[in-house]
Design an enzyme around this catalytic site. Structure first.
Site, short mmCIF file in Angstrom:
data_model
loop_
_atom_site.label_atom_id
_atom_site.label_comp_id
_atom_site.label_asym_id
_atom_site.label_seq_id
_atom_site.Cartn_x
_atom_site.Cartn_y
_atom_site.Cartn_z
N HIS A 87 0.79 -1.35 0.15
CA HIS A 87 -0.13 0.01 0.10
C HIS A 87 1.02 1.24 0.01
CE1 HIS A 87 -3.01 3.05 1.23
NE2 HIS A 87 -2.19 3.47 2.09
N HIS A 127 1.17 5.22 -2.35
CA HIS A 127 1.83 6.47 -1.86
C HIS A 127 2.81 7.15 -2.79
CE1 HIS A 127 -1.26 7.40 1.31
NE2 HIS A 127 -1.20 6.12 1.56
N GLU A 132 -5.87 9.43 0.35
CA GLU A 132 -6.27 8.21 0.21
C GLU A 132 -7.31 7.65 -0.82
OE1 GLU A 132 -4.70 5.63 1.77
OE2 GLU A 132 -3.52 6.51 3.34
N SER A 162 -4.30 0.68 -4.39
CA SER A 162 -3.65 -0.73 -4.01
C SER A 162 -4.89 -1.82 -3.54
CB SER A 162 -2.68 -0.30 -2.72
OG SER A 162 -3.67 0.08 -1.50
CO CO Z 1 -2.25 5.01 3.12
#
Ligand code: CO
Ligand code: PHE
Length: 296
Positions: free
Chosen positions: A135, A140, A183, A202
């Site tokens: 993730h 990110h 997010e 993700s």
């Molecule tokens: Co995150």
């Protein structure tokens, strides 16, 4: 088997019941990753890249390629840092997992992005409740190569330190902004809606759900609206907010939030799935234009 992460405690936060880890920065134990660890990375990398073609923001895919991320092996933070440092001055630091809020803000405010060093187990391929290496790195890190997004992330860290000193409510408002942008954000690009949120890219299921399901609302970015909107951590989002550009994100968030926090303190929060009069509601799928009438 690779080493186990060291959990220190569990903590009840406004994001639910989450494990909190030691705040220490750790060296990425790259040579101790097992064959299974690299295979998990490879499986997830291939699968998500396939799903994200035509769904993720151009910027996201282009930056993954610029980093040289591939299915071959778990990337080394050191190699990513060489590219990242030159481009935007950000650095990845290894951590055990979710950090206490203030520690997290302090890293961002100093252009350090904490990346969980361990990857999920094979039986957690489809779902894991907390952020792992996949993730954090896959989701990110790519946008940290974008100078505007890189500045937004640092500004968020500084804003977090500030909100932390104002009130618990201010912190809740700010956390919603992170949730609905970093997010779970969508962006409107030339050929339709695209994903830039790390929590979406993700996730196999949510990458499809957020664009193609008729269920969720897709609403034009509105700072104050976002800061009032609750969210769920245990299901797909009921609402996604759509930015027109990364510039819009930084421009909207540049002003001092102090008066905004004061105003928000007197207003009720909005349930996650609600559509309000005045929301710019986007059509499903490609997101051609938007309808002010609220038809999804
Ligand atoms: Co995150
Ligand atoms: N302008 C915000 C403040 O004064 C800081 C911030 C910037 C927060 C960007 C989030 C994102 O608190």
């Amino acid at each position: 088997m690779s080493a186990e992460p060291r959990r220190v405690e569990h903590q009840q936060t406004d994001k639910g019941y989450v494990p909190v880890y030691t705040t220490a920065v750790v060296e990425q134990p790259w040579s101790s990753y097992s064959k299974d660890d690299h295979a998990t990375w490879a499986t997830l990398f291939r699968r998500q890249r396939e799903i994200l073609r035509g769904r993720a923001s151009r910027e996201f895919i282009a930056n993954q390629e610029r980093f040289g991320m591939s299915a071959d092996a778990i990337p080394r933070y050191e190699e990513l840092n060489a590219v990242l440092g030159k481009a935007t001055g950000w650095q990845l630091v290894g951590v055990e997992g979710l950090l206490p809020e203030l520690t997290f803000f302090d890293h961002l405010a100093n252009r350090r992005f904490p990346v969980t060093w361990w990857i999920r187990r094979p039986d957690q391929i489809d779902y894991i409740a907390e952020p792992d290496l996949f993730h954090d790195l896959f989701g990110h890190v790519p946008l940290l190569l974008n100078p505007i997004f890189a500045d937004y992330m640092q500004a968020y860290g500084r804003g977090g330190v500030k909100a932390h000193g104002i009130s618990a409510e201010a912190l809740v408002n700010l956390t919603r902004l992170y949730w609905y942008t970093v997010e779970f954000g969508l962006i409107r690009e030339a050929d339709g809606l695209r994903i830039y949120g790390s929590g979406i890219v993700s996730s196999k299921g949510e990458s499809i759900h957020c664009l193609e399901s008729p269920a969720p609302n897709r609403i034009g970015f509105d700072l104050e609206r976002i800061m009032r909107t609750r969210y769920r951590i245990d299901t797909y989002q009921k609402t996604y907010f759509v930015i027109d550009s990364y510039e819009q994100l930084i421009e909207a968030t540049l002003p001092d939030f102090t008066p905004l926090y004061e105003r928000l303190a007197t207003q009720a929060s909005i349930p996650a799935g609600e559509v309000l009069d005045g929301d710019r509601v986007f059509h499903r799928g490609t997101g051609e234009g938007w309808s002010g009438e609220g038809d999804v």
